[in-house]
Design a protein around this motif. Structure first.
Motif, PDB file in Angstrom:
ATOM      1  N   GLU A 182       0.754  -1.154   0.182  1.00 12.37           N
ATOM      2  CA  GLU A 182       0.031  -0.068  -0.098  1.00 12.37           C
ATOM      3  C   GLU A 182       0.883   1.260  -0.162  1.00 12.37           C
ATOM      4  OE1 GLU A 182      -3.514   1.865   2.718  1.00 12.37           O
ATOM      5  OE2 GLU A 182      -3.161  -0.087   3.074  1.00 12.37           O
ATOM      6  N   ASP A 183       1.914   1.488   1.001  1.00 15.28           N
ATOM      7  CA  ASP A 183       2.793   2.699   0.743  1.00 15.28           C
ATOM      8  C   ASP A 183       3.667   2.442  -0.670  1.00 15.28           C
ATOM      9  OD1 ASP A 183       1.863   3.139   3.538  1.00 15.28           O
ATOM     10  OD2 ASP A 183       3.585   2.035   4.403  1.00 15.28           O
ATOM     11  N   GLU A 184       3.969   1.521  -1.092  1.00 18.26           N
ATOM     12  CA  GLU A 184       4.621   1.728  -2.474  1.00 18.26           C
ATOM     13  C   GLU A 184       3.758   1.907  -3.436  1.00 18.26           C
ATOM     14  OE1 GLU A 184       7.791  -1.951  -1.631  1.00 18.26           O
ATOM     15  OE2 GLU A 184       5.980  -2.285  -2.463  1.00 18.26           O
ATOM     16  N   ARG A 185       2.303   1.747  -3.461  1.00 20.17           N
ATOM     17  CA  ARG A 185       1.620   2.492  -4.323  1.00 20.17           C
ATOM     18  C   ARG A 185       1.251   3.829  -4.393  1.00 20.17           C
ATOM     19  NH1 ARG A 185      -0.620  -2.598  -3.612  1.00 20.17           N
ATOM     20  NH2 ARG A 185      -2.230  -1.777  -1.998  1.00 20.17           N
ATOM     21  N   LYS A 186       1.365   4.128  -3.011  1.00 25.28           N
ATOM     22  CA  LYS A 186       1.078   5.739  -2.750  1.00 25.28           C
ATOM     23  C   LYS A 186       2.381   6.483  -3.370  1.00 25.28           C
ATOM     24  CE  LYS A 186      -1.526   5.142   1.384  1.00 25.28           C
ATOM     25  NZ  LYS A 186      -1.569   5.059   3.007  1.00 25.28           N
ATOM     26  N   ALA A 187       3.421   6.062  -3.045  1.00 27.00           N
ATOM     27  CA  ALA A 187       4.804   6.642  -3.221  1.00 27.00           C
ATOM     28  C   ALA A 187       4.741   6.716  -4.879  1.00 27.00           C
ATOM     29  CB  ALA A 187       5.960   6.179  -2.945  1.00 27.00           C
ATOM     30  N   LEU A 188       4.548   5.498  -5.501  1.00 29.67           N
ATOM     31  CA  LEU A 188       4.429   5.299  -6.891  1.00 29.67           C
ATOM     32  C   LEU A 188       3.412   6.318  -7.600  1.00 29.67           C
ATOM     33  CD1 LEU A 188       5.652   3.841  -9.328  1.00 29.67           C
ATOM     34  CD2 LEU A 188       3.896   2.224  -9.274  1.00 29.67           C
ATOM     35  N   TYR A 189       2.086   6.634  -7.169  1.00 27.19           N
ATOM     36  CA  TYR A 189       1.154   7.351  -7.677  1.00 27.19           C
ATOM     37  C   TYR A 189       1.733   8.749  -7.649  1.00 27.19           C
ATOM     38  CZ  TYR A 189      -3.179  10.236  -7.840  1.00 27.19           C
ATOM     39  OH  TYR A 189      -3.987  11.101  -8.308  1.00 27.19           O
ATOM     40  N   SER A 190       2.478   9.396  -6.886  1.00 26.12           N
ATOM     41  CA  SER A 190       3.008  10.887  -7.050  1.00 26.12           C
ATOM     42  C   SER A 190       4.154  10.543  -7.940  1.00 26.12           C
ATOM     43  CB  SER A 190       3.431  11.369  -5.524  1.00 26.12           C
ATOM     44  OG  SER A 190       4.384  10.353  -5.261  1.00 26.12           O
ATOM     45  N   GLU A 191       4.999   9.631  -7.991  1.00 25.11           N
ATOM     46  CA  GLU A 191       6.185   9.760  -8.994  1.00 25.11           C
ATOM     47  C   GLU A 191       5.564   9.477 -10.473  1.00 25.11           C
ATOM     48  OE1 GLU A 191       8.819   6.353  -8.007  1.00 25.11           O
ATOM     49  OE2 GLU A 191       8.883   6.810  -5.943  1.00 25.11           O
ATOM     50  N   LEU A 192       4.385   8.538 -10.721  1.00 27.37           N
ATOM     51  CA  LEU A 192       3.794   8.706 -12.045  1.00 27.37           C
ATOM     52  C   LEU A 192       3.291   9.927 -12.483  1.00 27.37           C
ATOM     53  CD1 LEU A 192       1.927   5.239 -11.616  1.00 27.37           C
ATOM     54  CD2 LEU A 192       3.975   5.995 -13.243  1.00 27.37           C
ATOM     55  N   LEU A 193       2.529  10.856 -11.480  1.00 28.38           N
ATOM     56  CA  LEU A 193       1.986  12.064 -11.648  1.00 28.38           C
ATOM     57  C   LEU A 193       3.084  12.930 -12.280  1.00 28.38           C
ATOM     58  CD1 LEU A 193      -0.824  12.589  -9.017  1.00 28.38           C
ATOM     59  CD2 LEU A 193      -1.133  12.037 -11.525  1.00 28.38           C
ATOM     60  N   ARG A 194       4.259  12.920 -11.463  1.00 33.03           N
ATOM     61  CA  ARG A 194       5.367  13.886 -11.863  1.00 33.03           C
ATOM     62  C   ARG A 194       6.007  13.423 -13.232  1.00 33.03           C
ATOM     63  NH1 ARG A 194       8.911  12.249  -8.047  1.00 33.03           N
ATOM     64  NH2 ARG A 194      10.028  11.066  -9.684  1.00 33.03           N
ATOM     65  N   GLU A 195       6.214  12.173 -13.534  1.00 34.71           N
ATOM     66  CA  GLU A 195       6.823  11.890 -14.775  1.00 34.71           C
ATOM     67  C   GLU A 195       5.863  12.055 -15.920  1.00 34.71           C
ATOM     68  OE1 GLU A 195       9.824  10.914 -15.783  1.00 34.71           O
ATOM     69  OE2 GLU A 195      10.589  11.162 -13.681  1.00 34.71           O
ATOM     70  N   LEU A 196       4.248  12.064 -15.480  1.00 35.72           N
ATOM     71  CA  LEU A 196       3.604  12.193 -16.873  1.00 35.72           C
ATOM     72  C   LEU A 196       3.517  13.839 -16.996  1.00 35.72           C
ATOM     73  CD1 LEU A 196       1.531  10.864 -18.601  1.00 35.72           C
ATOM     74  CD2 LEU A 196      -0.095  11.041 -16.943  1.00 35.72           C
ATOM     75  N   SER A 197       3.686  14.436 -15.923  1.00 34.71           N
ATOM     76  CA  SER A 197       3.564  16.015 -16.295  1.00 34.71           C
ATOM     77  C   SER A 197       4.768  16.499 -16.894  1.00 34.71           C
ATOM     78  CB  SER A 197       3.133  16.570 -15.011  1.00 34.71           C
ATOM     79  OG  SER A 197       4.246  16.586 -13.894  1.00 34.71           O
TER      80      SER A 197
END
Length: 166
Positions: free
Chosen positions: A145-160
């Protein structure tokens, strides 16, 4: 973390993410664990050496060790999942290789792609998905769960970041 962002090649603006399930018991540890388990199970058998009771218990203890070996081997086989995500200014590409070698792919224009997280209501807490091109696909369901939360913000950053280089 059981995922890793690869640095872009020189002159390239492609971000690459590799994801895999976490395995707390490495292959070398497997052999040691099985040897230790077999030794610990055999300790209570020493007082029974030379008795008929030994032969009555031995098959069950051997079955217990074999069952543990089979379960761990099966766990390793299910852990051969691999996901690879590439993000650039034009497109996003997700490839998932299942334990049996089946490959599934998803492509989308990076401008239209969306990263979504469902804190509840998904098969796992903080269910992470990518949406675009008329489909919604999960990513990193095997992460904690914590890894998915961290990955979510990283994916948003890379996509932007990819959209900004357009």
């Amino acid at each position: 973390m059981p995922y890793e962002w690869s640095p872009p090649a020189v002159g390239s603006k492609v971000a690459r993410l590799d994801l895999w399930p976490y395995r707390s018991l490495p292959r070398r540890g497997f052999a040691g664990f099985m040897a230790l388990t077999a030794a610990m199970i055999s300790l209570p058998l020493f007082p029974l050496l030379g008795t008929a009771l030994l032969w009555g218990l031995l098959p069950f203890l051997a079955l217990a060790v074999a069952g543990l070996w089979w379960a761990l081997k099966r766990s390793y086989a299910s852990g051969r999942v691999h996901e690879a995500l590439t993000i650039d200014a034009e497109a996003i590409h997700l490839t998932r290789t299942d334990p049996r070698g089946e490959v599934r792919e998803w492509d989308c224009n990076s401008y239209w792609a969306q990263v979504d997280m469902y804190p509840t209501g998904g098969p796992v807490p903080h269910y992470l998905t990518l949406r675009g091109a008329g489909r919604e696909v999960e990513i990193g369901a095997f992460l904690s769960e914590d890894e998915r939360k961290a990955l979510y913000s990283e994916l948003l950053r890379e996509l932007s970041r990819a959209r900004a280089t357009r």
